[in-house]
Design a protein around this motif. Structure first.
Motif, mmCIF file in Angstrom:
data_model
loop_
_atom_site.group_PDB
_atom_site.id
_atom_site.type_symbol
_atom_site.label_atom_id
_atom_site.label_comp_id
_atom_site.label_asym_id
_atom_site.label_seq_id
_atom_site.Cartn_x
_atom_site.Cartn_y
_atom_site.Cartn_z
ATOM 1 N N LEU B 15 22.807 -16.514 -68.271
ATOM 2 C CA LEU B 15 21.755 -16.115 -69.118
ATOM 3 C C LEU B 15 22.529 -15.683 -70.594
ATOM 4 C CD1 LEU B 15 19.531 -14.110 -66.970
ATOM 5 C CD2 LEU B 15 18.968 -16.318 -68.066
ATOM 6 N N GLU B 16 23.546 -15.141 -70.416
ATOM 7 C CA GLU B 16 24.305 -14.896 -71.611
ATOM 8 C C GLU B 16 24.572 -16.053 -72.265
ATOM 9 O OE1 GLU B 16 26.001 -11.328 -72.160
ATOM 10 O OE2 GLU B 16 27.064 -11.916 -73.985
ATOM 11 N N ALA B 17 25.200 -16.911 -71.768
ATOM 12 C CA ALA B 17 25.607 -18.288 -72.441
ATOM 13 C C ALA B 17 24.603 -18.856 -73.002
ATOM 14 C CB ALA B 17 26.412 -19.062 -71.196
ATOM 15 N N ALA B 51 31.162 -9.894 -75.354
ATOM 16 C CA ALA B 51 30.859 -11.285 -75.546
ATOM 17 C C ALA B 51 29.910 -11.603 -76.321
ATOM 18 C CB ALA B 51 30.891 -11.739 -74.072
ATOM 19 N N GLY B 52 28.758 -10.774 -76.107
ATOM 20 C CA GLY B 52 27.640 -11.048 -76.850
ATOM 21 C C GLY B 52 27.575 -10.518 -78.336
ATOM 22 N N ASP B 53 26.319 -10.202 -78.769
ATOM 23 C CA ASP B 53 26.199 -9.861 -80.294
ATOM 24 C C ASP B 53 25.668 -8.466 -80.252
ATOM 25 O OD1 ASP B 53 23.351 -12.050 -80.716
ATOM 26 O OD2 ASP B 53 23.882 -10.790 -79.309
ATOM 27 N N SER B 54 25.617 -7.628 -79.087
ATOM 28 C CA SER B 54 25.139 -6.500 -79.101
ATOM 29 C C SER B 54 26.259 -5.377 -78.644
ATOM 30 C CB SER B 54 23.878 -6.228 -78.194
ATOM 31 O OG SER B 54 24.172 -6.927 -77.033
ATOM 32 N N PRO B 55 27.218 -4.985 -79.693
ATOM 33 C CA PRO B 55 28.437 -4.260 -79.420
ATOM 34 C C PRO B 55 27.916 -2.678 -78.779
ATOM 35 C CG PRO B 55 27.855 -4.577 -81.553
ATOM 36 C CD PRO B 55 27.062 -5.242 -81.171
ATOM 37 N N ARG B 74 39.023 -8.411 -74.750
ATOM 38 C CA ARG B 74 37.987 -8.126 -75.858
ATOM 39 C C ARG B 74 38.470 -9.171 -76.894
ATOM 40 N NH1 ARG B 74 34.417 -3.873 -77.240
ATOM 41 N NH2 ARG B 74 34.646 -2.755 -75.250
ATOM 42 N N ARG B 75 37.550 -9.767 -77.751
ATOM 43 C CA ARG B 75 37.885 -10.573 -79.131
ATOM 44 C C ARG B 75 37.864 -9.526 -79.996
ATOM 45 N NH1 ARG B 75 35.917 -16.686 -78.915
ATOM 46 N NH2 ARG B 75 37.329 -17.426 -77.108
ATOM 47 N N SER B 76 38.644 -9.834 -81.129
ATOM 48 C CA SER B 76 38.606 -8.830 -82.156
ATOM 49 C C SER B 76 37.615 -9.378 -82.860
ATOM 50 C CB SER B 76 39.991 -8.959 -82.836
ATOM 51 O OG SER B 76 40.398 -10.228 -82.776
ATOM 52 N N ALA B 77 37.475 -10.681 -83.265
ATOM 53 C CA ALA B 77 36.506 -11.320 -84.115
ATOM 54 C C ALA B 77 35.434 -11.813 -83.281
ATOM 55 C CB ALA B 77 37.005 -12.359 -84.977
ATOM 56 N N ALA B 78 34.191 -11.613 -83.951
ATOM 57 C CA ALA B 78 32.912 -12.260 -83.334
ATOM 58 C C ALA B 78 33.206 -13.677 -83.221
ATOM 59 C CB ALA B 78 31.703 -11.776 -83.981
ATOM 60 N N PRO B 79 32.822 -14.644 -82.179
ATOM 61 C CA PRO B 79 32.862 -15.747 -82.288
ATOM 62 C C PRO B 79 31.972 -16.602 -83.193
ATOM 63 C CG PRO B 79 31.849 -15.205 -79.977
ATOM 64 C CD PRO B 79 32.168 -13.932 -80.807
ATOM 65 N N GLU B 80 32.196 -17.601 -83.568
ATOM 66 C CA GLU B 80 31.138 -18.420 -84.504
ATOM 67 C C GLU B 80 29.863 -19.099 -83.864
ATOM 68 O OE1 GLU B 80 33.323 -21.113 -86.714
ATOM 69 O OE2 GLU B 80 34.548 -19.758 -87.634
ATOM 70 N N ARG B 81 30.440 -19.520 -82.506
ATOM 71 C CA ARG B 81 29.089 -19.928 -81.540
ATOM 72 C C ARG B 81 29.206 -19.069 -80.334
ATOM 73 N NH1 ARG B 81 31.300 -22.393 -77.410
ATOM 74 N NH2 ARG B 81 33.457 -23.029 -77.681
ATOM 75 N N PRO B 82 28.114 -19.062 -79.909
ATOM 76 C CA PRO B 82 28.010 -18.312 -78.679
ATOM 77 C C PRO B 82 29.063 -18.784 -77.654
ATOM 78 C CG PRO B 82 25.865 -19.276 -79.037
ATOM 79 C CD PRO B 82 26.844 -19.364 -80.239
ATOM 80 N N GLU B 87 33.580 -20.270 -70.683
ATOM 81 C CA GLU B 87 34.326 -19.453 -71.376
ATOM 82 C C GLU B 87 34.199 -17.921 -70.992
ATOM 83 O OE1 GLU B 87 34.930 -21.963 -75.514
ATOM 84 O OE2 GLU B 87 33.318 -20.537 -75.263
ATOM 85 N N LEU B 88 32.695 -17.638 -70.987
ATOM 86 C CA LEU B 88 32.358 -16.343 -70.451
ATOM 87 C C LEU B 88 33.129 -16.115 -68.930
ATOM 88 C CD1 LEU B 88 28.799 -16.279 -71.699
ATOM 89 C CD2 LEU B 88 30.443 -14.576 -72.021
#
Lengths: 270, 341
Positions: B15-17, B51-55, B74-82, B87-88
C-alpha cells in the motif's frame, strides 16, 4: 514445443455465473468477438435448456467463420437429441468421475455410469457428430476409474477428454500430474480450470506444459463462483503456447466488457 | 511436517508503494487482525520508518520480532519518487531482485547472504521454467549458506499465488512474502492461506476473519475487490445454475471447495435463467413462502422468462413478486377468480 488451442466457454460456463443471462443477440455478439480473436472452439450453450437456447446455438453457429461450435450435454439421449437439433460441430458429453459426484449427485454407480456413457456416446457418434467428453470433478477422481472412463471414451471414438477442476482445488503440481495421468490413455486432453484458489491461470499453463493440447477459457474469466481461466490473461501469460495474439484477446474482452459488467450488479450478492 | 512454514504479509508495504500509507492506528489494527488468523508463523511487515512522507509517524518496525532483522535503513534525503515495492521490501529485509528465472544465472554464486532472512523478489515466470534448472540455480546460490529464503513472487504472468503455494508446500521450513488481495502485484495472502488450508499445509488456520481484513484493506485505501475475487469476493458463494444448486442441496462439498463459514461468509441462491426446480423450493423455504411442486414448476417458468427478458438474474424482491403472481394465478383458477395476495 508445447502448443494449445483455446476452447472458450463464456457462453456456457461463463453464463452460468449468477447475474448473467445472455439473449440470442448477446450470444451472437460474444461469439463473433471470440471467433474474430481466433479461438478454436466455442462452447455455445446447453440445448437441453429449451427452444430459446437452441435458437441461440444455431445463430452462434451461423455467426462463426472459423471457430467450431460445440454444445454441452448431460449424459442422456434426450440432451443429445436437443443438441442434434442445433447441428453443432461437436457434441460434448459431461459425466462426473469422482466417487462423491457419482454416488451423491447422480446416485448411481461407477459401472452403471460407464454403461450409460457408452450408450450415449454411441448414440451421438452414430449421428455422425464429433464427440468430446468432459470429466467433471476430475481433480477428486480415483485414478483407476479416471483411466477406465478415458478408455471407455477412446473405445467409442470420442476425440478428446476434458479434465474439469470443477471446484478449483488443484495446484500446479497436482494439475500437471492429472494431465499426465489422463494422457496415458492416448487421447488429446483439455484442461478446464476454476479460479477458487486464484490458480486457474497457473493450472492451465502447467497443463499445457504437461501436454494438454486444449485450454478452456472465458472472457474476463467470468464463471461460477470465482470464475474460470480468463482468455486475455491466459493468452498474455502464455503467448508462446497459443496462436491467439494477446492484443486480439484484449480487444475482444474490451468490447465484451459493457455486456459482461451489466450483469455484475451488487444487488445480487449483498 | 511443515510446522515452521512462515508467511510474511507485505500488504502495508505494498500500500505504501502505491502512495497509501495507512495511519499508525490502522496499521496496528491490520496487524492485529492478521495475527487473528491463528497462524503463529504469519507476520505483517511494517513499512520502514522514514520511507513515506509522514515523518511524524513513528513506524514500530523495531518492535517487530524476527524475521526482518535490522535492515531498515533511514534515508537522509527524501526520495524524489516514492520508493517501489521492491525497494521498500529491501529496507526491511535483505533483498535480491531477480526479474526472471534467466536472471538467476547472472547472479554470482554465493550471492545470498551468509545467514538470516533473504528475500528474492521477482521470478514471476518460474512456472514456465525448467524445474530442475531452477532448483539447481537456487541451490548453487545458497550453497554453504544458512540464509533463509523468503521469495516474493511477482504476478506479471498471473502465477504468483500458485508459485508461492508450490514453494511453501515443496519443502520444509519455507517462507514466502505475499500481500492481501495480491496488492502491489504479489501472491494474494488470502488465496495462499485458503490453498494451504485445502492442501493441508496449515491445519490451525482460522480464516473467519477474512471479511474483516477485507474491510480494513478497503479502509486503508486498498483497491476495489472484484465481486468474483477468489476467496474474498462478495459473489463467490452465490449460485444460480440448477445443477449446482441441486448438487449443493444434496451435499455442499459437491460444488464447494470449503464451506463459506470457514471464511466467515454464507451461501446465497440467486434465481435466474439457469435456475432449477430445486432452487425454487429452497428459496421459498428460506423466504418462508409455502410452495407445492406444481406451484414451484410455474414459478420456475416465470423466473426463467423474466430473467431472460431482463437479461440478468432476479433479486429476492423480484422473486417474491413473481411468486405472488403465480400463486394468485393459481388461486384464481381454483377459487373462481378471487385473487389472493
Amino acid at each position: 514445443m508445447r502448443f494449445c488451442k483455446i476452447v472458450d466457454t463464456t457462453l456456457r460456463d461463463g453464463e452460468q455465473a449468477p447475474g448473467h443471462a445472455f439473449s440470442l443477440d448477446d450470444k451472437v455478439f460474444l461469439a463473433s468477438l471470440l471467433d474474430g480473436a481466433g479461438v478454436y472452439q466455442i462452447e455455445a450453450g446447453v440445448p437441453a435448456m429449451g427452444r430459446d437456447e437452441q435458437d441461440a446455438v444455431c445463430a452462434v453457429k451461423d455467426a462463426c467463420k472459423t471457430a467450431v461450435v460445440s454444445t454441452w450435454n448431460r449424459l442422456t439421449e434426450e440432451d443429445v437429441r436437443a443438441s442434434v437439433a442445433c447441428h453443432p460441430d461437436i457434441i460434448h458429453l459431461c459425466l462426473p468421475v469422482s466417487e462423491r459426484h457419482i454416488t451423491r449427485k447422480l446416485r448411481t454407480t461407477q459401472a452403471a455410469l460407464l454403461r450409460q456413457f457408452s450408450r450415449v456416446a454411441e448414440y451421438a457418434a452414430g449421428r455422425g457428430y464429433r464427440v468430446t467428453a468432459g470429466f467433471e470433478d476430475a481433480s477428486r477422481a480415483e485414478v483407476p476409474f479416471l483411466l477406465q472412463a478415458a478408455e471407455t471414451a477412446k473405445r467409442h471414438g470420442i476425440e478428446r477428454i476434458r479434465l474439469s477442476d470443477t471446484l478449483g482445488m488443484l495446484r500446479p503440481s497436482s494439475a500437471a500430474l492429472l494431465v499426465r495421468t489422463a494422457r496415458e490413455v492416448g487421447l488429446p486432453v483439455e484442461m478446464h480450470a476454476h479460479n477458487d484458489l486464484g490458480m486457474a491461470l497457473a493450472n492451465s499453463a502447467i497443463a499445457v506444459l504437461a501436454g494438454a493440447g486444449f485450454i478452456d477459457t472465458t472472457l474476463l474469466g467470468i464463471g461460477e463462483r470465482a470464475g474460470n481461466c480468463g482468455l486475455g490473461a491466459f493468452v498474455a501469460a502464455c503467448r508462446e503456447y497459443t496462436a491467439i495474439s494477446p492484443l486480439q484477446a484484449r480487444k475482444a474482452e474490451r468490447l465484451a466488457l459493457p455486456l459482461l459488467s451489466r450483469c455484475r450488479q451488487r444487488k445480487f450478492f449483498t | 511436517m511443515i510446522s515452521r512454514m512462515r508467511i510474511l504479509d507485505g500488504t502495508l508495504l505494498a500500500l505504501e508503494a502505491e502512495g497509501m500509507r495507512p495511519t499508525a492506528a490502522r496499521a496496528a489494527g491490520w496487524r492485529r487482525a492478521v495475527a487473528g488468523c491463528g497462524i503463529d508463523s504469519l507476520e505483517t511487515l511494517l513499512p520502514p520508518a522514514g520511507a513515506g512522507d509522514s515523518p511524524d509517524r513513528a513506524s514500530p518496525v523495531a518492535e517487530s520480532s524476527s524475521p526482518p532483522g535490522n535492515a531498515a535503513s533511514r534515508r537522509s534525503a527524501a526520495p524524489e519518487r516514492p520508493p517501489s515495492l521492491s525497494e521498500l521490501i529491501a529496507r526491511v529485509l535483505p533483498t535480491t531482485v531477480v526479474p526472471s528465472v534467466s536472471a538467476l544465472a547472472n547472479l554470482a554464486s554465493g550471492a545470498f547472504p551468509q545467514s538470516g532472512w533473504h528475500c528474492i523478489y521477482g521470478l514471476g515466470d518460474a512456472l514456465f521454467a525448467d524445474r530442475k534448472t531452477l532448483a539447481r540455480s537456487i541451490d548453487s546460490l545458497s550453497e554453504g549458506r544458512e540464509a533463509l529464503l523468503a521469495p516474493c513472487f511477482t504476478n506479471e504472468r498471473g502465477c504468483a499465488t500458485a508459485l508461492a503455494v508450490e514453494w511453501l508446500l515443496g519443502g520444509e521450513d519455507r517462507a514466502a512474502l505475499v500481500s492481501f488481495a495480491g496488492c502491489g502485484g504479489l501472491a494474494a495472502l488470502e488465496e495462499v492461506l485458503a490453498a494451504l488450508l485445502v492442501h493441508g499445509g496449515l491445519p490451525a488456520a482460522d480464516l473467519r476473519g477474512l471479511p474483516e481484513l477485507t474491510d480494513r484493506y478497503r479502509r486503508m485505501g486498498g483497491g476495489p475487490i472484484p465481486p468474483a475475487k477468489a476467496v474474498i469476493g462478495e459473489a463467490i458463494f452465490s449460485v444460480e445454475s440448477g445443477i449446482h444448486v441441486d448438487g449443493l442441496w444434496k451435499s455442499p462439498d459437491l460444488y464447494e471447495l470449503f464451506p463459506p463459514e470457514i471464511v466467515g461468509r454464507e451461501r446465497r441462491i440467486i434465481m435466474g435463467k439457469h435456475s432449477g426446480k430445486r432452487a425454487v423450493l429452497v428459496k421459498c423455504g428460506a423466504l418462508g413462502l409455502p410452495v407445492t411442486a406444481d406451484l414451484a414448476e410455474r414459478v420456475l417458468q416465470k423466473v426463467k422468462e423474466e430473467s431472460a427478458r431482463r437479461k440478468t438474474s432476479l433479486c429476492d424482491t423480484d422473486f417474491i413478486a413473481l411468486y405472488s403472481t403465480c400463486r394468485a394465478g393459481k388461486d384464481e383458477k381454483e377459487e373462481g377468480g378471487r385473487a389472493v395476495l
